[in-house]
Design a protein around this motif. Structure first.
Motif, PDB file in Angstrom:
ATOM      1  N   SER A  40       0.820  -1.215   0.000  1.00  0.00           N
ATOM      2  CA  SER A  40       0.000   0.000   0.000  1.00  0.00           C
ATOM      3  C   SER A  40       0.854   1.266   0.000  1.00  0.00           C
ATOM      4  N   THR A  41       0.188   2.382  -0.217  1.00  0.00           N
ATOM      5  CA  THR A  41       0.864   3.681  -0.175  1.00  0.00           C
ATOM      6  C   THR A  41       1.181   4.112   1.255  1.00  0.00           C
ATOM      7  N   PHE A  42       0.613   3.413   2.237  1.00  0.00           N
ATOM      8  CA  PHE A  42       0.862   3.747   3.637  1.00  0.00           C
ATOM      9  C   PHE A  42       2.211   3.207   4.121  1.00  0.00           C
ATOM     10  N   HIS A  43       2.725   2.198   3.440  1.00  0.00           N
ATOM     11  CA  HIS A  43       4.019   1.624   3.803  1.00  0.00           C
ATOM     12  C   HIS A  43       5.131   2.560   3.354  1.00  0.00           C
ATOM     13  N   LYS A  44       6.062   2.821   4.226  1.00  0.00           N
ATOM     14  CA  LYS A  44       7.220   3.658   3.936  1.00  0.00           C
ATOM     15  C   LYS A  44       8.481   2.805   4.060  1.00  0.00           C
ATOM     16  N   PRO A  45       9.460   3.009   3.188  1.00  0.00           N
ATOM     17  CA  PRO A  45      10.695   2.199   3.236  1.00  0.00           C
ATOM     18  C   PRO A  45      11.386   2.211   4.596  1.00  0.00           C
ATOM     19  N   ILE A  46      11.225   3.278   5.344  1.00  0.00           N
ATOM     20  CA  ILE A  46      11.873   3.359   6.663  1.00  0.00           C
ATOM     21  C   ILE A  46      11.373   2.249   7.594  1.00  0.00           C
ATOM     22  N   PHE A  47      10.131   1.792   7.402  1.00  0.00           N
ATOM     23  CA  PHE A  47       9.573   0.752   8.266  1.00  0.00           C
ATOM     24  C   PHE A  47      10.331  -0.563   8.120  1.00  0.00           C
ATOM     25  N   ASP A  48      10.927  -0.802   6.967  1.00  0.00           N
ATOM     26  CA  ASP A  48      11.682  -2.033   6.748  1.00  0.00           C
ATOM     27  C   ASP A  48      13.022  -2.042   7.479  1.00  0.00           C
ATOM     28  N   THR A  49      13.439  -0.901   7.987  1.00  0.00           N
ATOM     29  CA  THR A  49      14.721  -0.812   8.684  1.00  0.00           C
ATOM     30  C   THR A  49      14.584  -0.981  10.191  1.00  0.00           C
ATOM     31  N   TYR A  50      13.368  -1.089  10.687  1.00  0.00           N
ATOM     32  CA  TYR A  50      13.174  -1.230  12.135  1.00  0.00           C
ATOM     33  C   TYR A  50      13.818  -2.516  12.615  1.00  0.00           C
ATOM     34  N   LYS A  51      14.463  -2.450  13.755  1.00  0.00           N
ATOM     35  CA  LYS A  51      15.221  -3.588  14.288  1.00  0.00           C
ATOM     36  C   LYS A  51      14.327  -4.774  14.625  1.00  0.00           C
ATOM     37  N   MET A  52      13.157  -4.508  15.107  1.00  0.00           N
ATOM     38  CA  MET A  52      12.257  -5.595  15.464  1.00  0.00           C
ATOM     39  C   MET A  52      11.629  -6.150  14.186  1.00  0.00           C
ATOM     40  N   SER A  53      11.951  -7.363  13.837  1.00  0.00           N
ATOM     41  CA  SER A  53      11.549  -7.937  12.558  1.00  0.00           C
ATOM     42  C   SER A  53      10.041  -8.058  12.397  1.00  0.00           C
ATOM     43  N   ASN A  54       9.308  -8.156  13.477  1.00  0.00           N
ATOM     44  CA  ASN A  54       7.868  -8.297  13.367  1.00  0.00           C
ATOM     45  C   ASN A  54       7.119  -7.038  13.795  1.00  0.00           C
ATOM     46  N   ALA A  55       7.742  -5.887  13.650  1.00  0.00           N
ATOM     47  CA  ALA A  55       7.131  -4.629  14.062  1.00  0.00           C
ATOM     48  C   ALA A  55       5.830  -4.366  13.309  1.00  0.00           C
ATOM     49  N   MET A  56       5.814  -4.602  12.002  1.00  0.00           N
ATOM     50  CA  MET A  56       4.595  -4.379  11.218  1.00  0.00           C
ATOM     51  C   MET A  56       3.506  -5.341  11.649  1.00  0.00           C
ATOM     52  N   ASN A  57       3.877  -6.576  11.889  1.00  0.00           N
ATOM     53  CA  ASN A  57       2.924  -7.589  12.332  1.00  0.00           C
ATOM     54  C   ASN A  57       2.262  -7.166  13.646  1.00  0.00           C
ATOM     55  N   LYS A  58       3.054  -6.726  14.597  1.00  0.00           N
ATOM     56  CA  LYS A  58       2.531  -6.305  15.900  1.00  0.00           C
ATOM     57  C   LYS A  58       1.700  -5.041  15.773  1.00  0.00           C
ATOM     58  N   SER A  59       2.142  -4.108  14.958  1.00  0.00           N
ATOM     59  CA  SER A  59       1.409  -2.859  14.790  1.00  0.00           C
ATOM     60  C   SER A  59       0.045  -3.102  14.157  1.00  0.00           C
ATOM     61  N   LEU A  60      -0.006  -3.965  13.150  1.00  0.00           N
ATOM     62  CA  LEU A  60      -1.293  -4.277  12.530  1.00  0.00           C
ATOM     63  C   LEU A  60      -2.198  -5.039  13.489  1.00  0.00           C
ATOM     64  N   TRP A  61      -1.641  -5.974  14.229  1.00  0.00           N
ATOM     65  CA  TRP A  61      -2.429  -6.723  15.193  1.00  0.00           C
ATOM     66  C   TRP A  61      -3.055  -5.760  16.207  1.00  0.00           C
ATOM     67  N   TYR A  62      -2.251  -4.847  16.731  1.00  0.00           N
ATOM     68  CA  TYR A  62      -2.722  -3.898  17.719  1.00  0.00           C
ATOM     69  C   TYR A  62      -3.796  -2.992  17.127  1.00  0.00           C
ATOM     70  N   THR A  63      -3.600  -2.538  15.900  1.00  0.00           N
ATOM     71  CA  THR A  63      -4.564  -1.651  15.258  1.00  0.00           C
ATOM     72  C   THR A  63      -5.901  -2.357  15.057  1.00  0.00           C
ATOM     73  N   VAL A  64      -5.863  -3.603  14.639  1.00  0.00           N
ATOM     74  CA  VAL A  64      -7.104  -4.351  14.408  1.00  0.00           C
ATOM     75  C   VAL A  64      -7.825  -4.616  15.730  1.00  0.00           C
ATOM     76  N   LYS A  65      -7.063  -4.919  16.764  1.00  0.00           N
ATOM     77  CA  LYS A  65      -7.677  -5.157  18.080  1.00  0.00           C
ATOM     78  C   LYS A  65      -8.359  -3.911  18.564  1.00  0.00           C
TER      79      LYS A  65
END
Length: 65
Positions: A40-65
């Motif tokens: 999506s257009t909401f994804h930014k390349p900087i997010f791929d550099t985060y040290k925690m490999s599952n940061a996107m997974n956790k963020s989406l889980w939290y948002t949906v909850k």
């Protein structure tokens, strides 16, 4: 000055827009949502550099909850 992005804010914006397009009764796994977010257009390349490999997974889980 470089614009700063928040992963949590961008995943929230993604889900708000995405939920309006989901047919009633359709279900997605968290991994499917991560892949859709990455495309999506909401994804930014900087997010791929985060040290925690599952940061996107956790963020989406939290948002949906």
């Amino acid at each position: 000055m470089e614009k700063r992005y928040s992963l949590n804010a961008e995943t929230f914006n993604f889900i708000i827009k995405f939920e309006a397009e989901v047919p009633e009764g359709k279900e997605y796994s968290n991994q499917e949502l991560v892949e859709l977010f990455r495309q999506s257009t909401f994804h930014k390349p900087i997010f791929d550099t985060y040290k925690m490999s599952n940061a996107m997974n956790k963020s989406l889980w939290y948002t949906v909850k």
